[in-house]
Write a protein that holds these residues in place. Structure first.
Motif, PDB file in Angstrom:
ATOM      1  N   ALA A  81     -18.783 -13.983 -21.010  1.00  0.00           N
ATOM      2  CA  ALA A  81     -18.104 -15.273 -21.161  1.00  0.00           C
ATOM      3  C   ALA A  81     -16.654 -15.072 -21.602  1.00  0.00           C
ATOM      4  N   ARG A  82     -16.433 -14.185 -22.534  1.00  0.00           N
ATOM      5  CA  ARG A  82     -15.060 -13.940 -23.004  1.00  0.00           C
ATOM      6  C   ARG A  82     -14.197 -13.322 -21.915  1.00  0.00           C
ATOM      7  N   ARG A  83     -14.730 -12.287 -21.274  1.00  0.00           N
ATOM      8  CA  ARG A  83     -13.925 -11.542 -20.303  1.00  0.00           C
ATOM      9  C   ARG A  83     -13.730 -12.324 -18.997  1.00  0.00           C
ATOM     10  N   PHE A  84     -14.775 -12.972 -18.496  1.00  0.00           N
ATOM     11  CA  PHE A  84     -14.634 -13.738 -17.254  1.00  0.00           C
ATOM     12  C   PHE A  84     -13.634 -14.876 -17.436  1.00  0.00           C
ATOM     13  N   TYR A  85     -13.695 -15.546 -18.590  1.00  0.00           N
ATOM     14  CA  TYR A  85     -12.781 -16.668 -18.799  1.00  0.00           C
ATOM     15  C   TYR A  85     -11.354 -16.184 -19.008  1.00  0.00           C
ATOM     16  N   ALA A  86     -11.184 -15.126 -19.778  1.00  0.00           N
ATOM     17  CA  ALA A  86      -9.835 -14.652 -20.101  1.00  0.00           C
ATOM     18  C   ALA A  86      -9.182 -13.894 -18.951  1.00  0.00           C
ATOM     19  N   ASP A  87      -9.976 -13.083 -18.243  1.00  0.00           N
ATOM     20  CA  ASP A  87      -9.396 -12.161 -17.261  1.00  0.00           C
ATOM     21  C   ASP A  87      -9.788 -12.445 -15.821  1.00  0.00           C
ATOM     22  N   GLY A  88     -10.799 -13.284 -15.613  1.00  0.00           N
ATOM     23  CA  GLY A  88     -11.265 -13.559 -14.257  1.00  0.00           C
ATOM     24  C   GLY A  88     -12.502 -12.746 -13.920  1.00  0.00           C
ATOM     25  N   VAL A  89     -13.253 -13.231 -12.945  1.00  0.00           N
ATOM     26  CA  VAL A  89     -14.507 -12.585 -12.560  1.00  0.00           C
ATOM     27  C   VAL A  89     -14.242 -11.276 -11.819  1.00  0.00           C
ATOM     28  N   ALA A  90     -13.375 -11.339 -10.820  1.00  0.00           N
ATOM     29  CA  ALA A  90     -13.136 -10.150  -9.998  1.00  0.00           C
ATOM     30  C   ALA A  90     -12.494  -9.025 -10.799  1.00  0.00           C
ATOM     31  N   ALA A  91     -11.611  -9.378 -11.740  1.00  0.00           N
ATOM     32  CA  ALA A  91     -10.875  -8.364 -12.502  1.00  0.00           C
ATOM     33  C   ALA A  91     -11.711  -7.726 -13.603  1.00  0.00           C
ATOM     34  N   THR A  92     -12.886  -8.272 -13.870  1.00  0.00           N
ATOM     35  CA  THR A  92     -13.723  -7.778 -14.963  1.00  0.00           C
ATOM     36  C   THR A  92     -14.860  -6.934 -14.417  1.00  0.00           C
ATOM     37  N   GLY A  93     -14.841  -5.665 -14.726  1.00  0.00           N
ATOM     38  CA  GLY A  93     -15.879  -4.761 -14.256  1.00  0.00           C
ATOM     39  C   GLY A  93     -17.047  -4.656 -15.223  1.00  0.00           C
ATOM     40  N   ILE A  94     -18.120  -4.080 -14.722  1.00  0.00           N
ATOM     41  CA  ILE A  94     -19.325  -3.886 -15.533  1.00  0.00           C
ATOM     42  C   ILE A  94     -19.025  -3.043 -16.770  1.00  0.00           C
TER      43      ILE A  94
END
Length: 203
Positions: free
Chosen positions: A28-41
């Motif tokens: 939730a933190r990373r997807f909202y702050a950085d975007g879905v595509a830019a956030t890796g596993i």
């Protein structure tokens, strides 16, 4: 003097947060702050403090994690709405509770500031036909349905007018949310709430 005098009390044990919950919080933190595509596993597992295998024990893929994130955002919004709804005395108050829930979301602490609707932000990154987009669509349809139900209280026996007004209010809300996200503040949402109240007062 009692036998247990001077015995140190044992501090309460902290609740162990399940890996799934930690992963969803990190996503939730990373997807909202950085975007879905830019956030890796790797980014998500590192922030959650779990091994990569733990992620795949809870989610079959990143796509499944994204859908779980979207479902969680929907439930989070419903929680804000229900909390506001407790103070609503009539249909007008119900409509404004919907707007207030969006205002509350904008006022929440966001790591890199408010970026608008997290659901729409994610949907914009997903390809046509992706199940995640369907999750977001259902959320928006539910919001409009809630508006229609509240407006229906103000327009008994006039369902077509109630649906048309609900669509009008939904467009007002979504437009304000888009501008608020671009500007990084909830001011436009507060203006939209005032506009909605004025529209309702003229019914």
């Amino acid at each position: 003097m009692s036998d247990d005098a001077g015995t140190a009390t044992t501090p309460p044990r902290k609740r162990r947060v399940p890996a799934r919950e930690r992963l969803l919080d990190a996503a939730a933190r990373r997807f909202y702050a950085d975007g879905v595509a830019a956030t890796g596993i790797d980014t998500i597992t590192a922030e959650a403090g779990v091994a990569k295998m733990s992620l795949y024990n809870n989610f079959a893929s990143k796509a499944e994690l994204v859908r779980a994130y979207l479902d969680a955002r929907h439930e989070e919004w419903l929680g804000l709405y229900r909390q506001r709804l407790t103070a609503a005395r009539d249909g007008r108050g119900g409509v404004l509770a919907v707007f207030d829930a969006y205002v509350d979301h904008a006022a929440s602490a966001h790591e890199h500031g408010f970026r608008g609707c997290g659901l729409l932000n994610a949907a914009a990154e997903l390809p046509a036909g992706d199940e995640g987009r369907a999750v977001v669509r259902r959320h928006k349809e539910e919001v409009e349905s809630l508006l229609a139900g509240h407006v229906g209280e103000l327009l008994p026996g006039r369902p077509e007018e109630a649906r048309a007004m609900a669509e009008h209010l939904a467009f007002l809300l979504e437009g304000a949310m888009a501008r608020a996200g671009l500007e990084g503040a909830g001011t436009r949402l507060e203006h939209a709430r005032t506009m909605a109240a004025n529209l309702l007062d003229r019914l």
